[in-house]
Design an enzyme around this catalytic site. Structure first.
Site: not given
Length: 313
Positions: A37, A58, A109, A167
Site C-alpha cells: 500500500s 509502528e 493514506h 492514497r
C-alpha cells in the site's frame, strides 16, 4: 501545466525510492507490514539488503529508524499516516525529533480520501502533530512531480522530515522540469482580489475554484504551499498585503494545520480576513473519497463559497 493524467503521490514515492536507491547506497527503507500500500514493495524487491520490514509495530519501526539513521544512514520509514503520526508519536518526538535523526517519515493514506477505511484510518491531525515537533520539516506535495522532487530534497537534507502522501490518484499539475525549493510556495495563478493558499490534494481544487471565480470577475491568486514547516512567510505576507483576503484549503483539520500556520503569520504581520477550508472539528466516516470530500466541505465549490463569503464582508 499538465492536467491530463492522475497519479497518486504514494505511487510517485515508490518510483522515487527505486531511483534514489540506485544512486544512494546510504538509503535504507523501512515499513510496517504495508509495503504494498505504501509502495515501498518495489524498493524491497530491487534492494532487499537495504529494506527492513518491522511488522505491525509502528513504535518499533520509528525507534529502529532512529537507530539506523544515527549510525550514518538516511532512512525513509513508511506506514499509514494514522499509525505514523498517531500510534508512534512519542517515539517520533523523542527518538527522531529530539535527537535530530536523519529519518524521513513518509506517511501515506492521509486525510478523508482514505475513503472506505473509515474514521479510524482518516487522520486529520498529523500535520498539526508534526509541525509541533522542534526541527521537524513538514511537506505535503500536491502531485506526483512535486512529490518526487520534494522527496529528493528531503532525503538530501540533514535531519527529520514528515512527508504526507495520499492514497487516491490526483491531477498532475507540474511539468517534469519544474524546479521546487523546500520552504518556498509555488504561485500557480496570479490574482489581486483574493489569495487561495492550498496544500496537498486541495491545490488542484484551488485552481478549479479560481477558474470559477474568474467567471464571476474575481481574480484569485493561487499558492501551492507544499512545505508547511518551514512556512513561506514572505509569500503569505505578500498575499495579505497585495490581495487583502486569504482562503486556506487543506485535507486536514482546520485546527493546527495549514490554516492555523497561515493565520499565525497574518495576525503578527498583516491582519486580513482569513477563511479556512478543511475538516471541521468532527470525525469522518466510511465512503467514496469524492463523496466524503463533498460531505465534509473540501471541494472546489467550498473554496468558491469561502471566497464569496469574504467578498460579501
Amino acid at each position: 501545466m499538465a492536467e491530463s493524467k492522475k497519479i497518486a503521490t504514494r505511487a510517485a514515492y515508490g518510483e522515487f525510492l527505486v531511483q534514489e536507491g540506485a544512486n544512494n547506497d546510504k538509503l535504507i527503507v523501512m515499513d510496517a507490514d504495508l509495503s504494498g500500500s505504501t509502495k515501498t514493495k518495489e524498493f524491497a524487491r530491487v534492494f532487499p539488503e537495504r529494506f527492513v520490514q518491522s511488522g505491525i509495530a509502528e513504535q518499533d519501526l520509528m525507534a529502529e529508524a532512529a537507530g539506523i539513521a544515527l549510525s550514518g544512514h538516511v532512512v525513509c520509514a513508511s506506514t499509514f499516516a494514522m499509525f505514523a503520526a498517531g500510534r508512534a508519536y512519542e517515539i517520533i518526538r523523542n527518538s527522531i525529533g529530539y535527537t535530530g535523526a536523519n529519518v524521513k517519515i513518509c506517511a501515506t493514506h492521509a486525510g478523508i480520501t482514505v475513503g472506505e477505511d473509515g474514521a479510524s484510518h482518516q487522520t486529520f491531525e498529523d500535520i498539526a502533530l508534526m509541525r509541533e515537533i522542534p526541527g521537524m520539516v513538514v511537506i505535503n506535495p500536491s502531485d506526483a512531480v512535486s512529490a518526487k522532487k520534494l522527496l529528493k530534497q528531503a532525503v538530501d537534507m540533514e535531519g527529520p522530515a514528515y512527508v504526507r502522501l495520499g492514497r487516491s490518484a490526483v491531477p498532475v499539475l507540474y511539468d517534469e522540469d519544474h524546479e521546487f525549493k523546500l520552504g518556498k510556495a509555488e504561485t500557480l495563478r496570479e490574482g489581486d482580489d483574493v489569495t487561495i493558499i492550498a496544500t496537498g490534494i486541495m491545490t488542484a481544487a484551488a485552481l478549479e475554484a479560481a477558474e470559477t471565480l474568474a467567471g464571476e470577475g474575481i481574480q484569485a491568486r493561487v499558492l501551492d504551499m507544499h512545505t508547511i514547516k518551514p512556512l513561506d512567510e514572505d509569500a503569505v505576507i505578500s498575499a495579505a498585503r497585495e490581495t487583502g483576503k486569504i482562503v486556506t484549503a487543506e485535507e486536514h483539520s482546520v485546527i493546527g494545520g495549514l490554516g492555523s500556520a497561515v493565520a499565525e503569520v497574518v495576525v503578527k504581520n498583516c491582519p486580513v480576513p482569513v477563511e479556512m477550508v478543511g475538516q471541521k472539528d468532527v470525525f469522518g466516516e466510511s465512503g467514496k473519497p469524492d463523496e466524503l470530500l463533498k460531505k465534509y466541505g473540501m471541494t472546489a465549490e467550498d473554496i468558491v463559497e469561502a471566497v464569496r463569503k469574504l467578498a460579501k464582508n
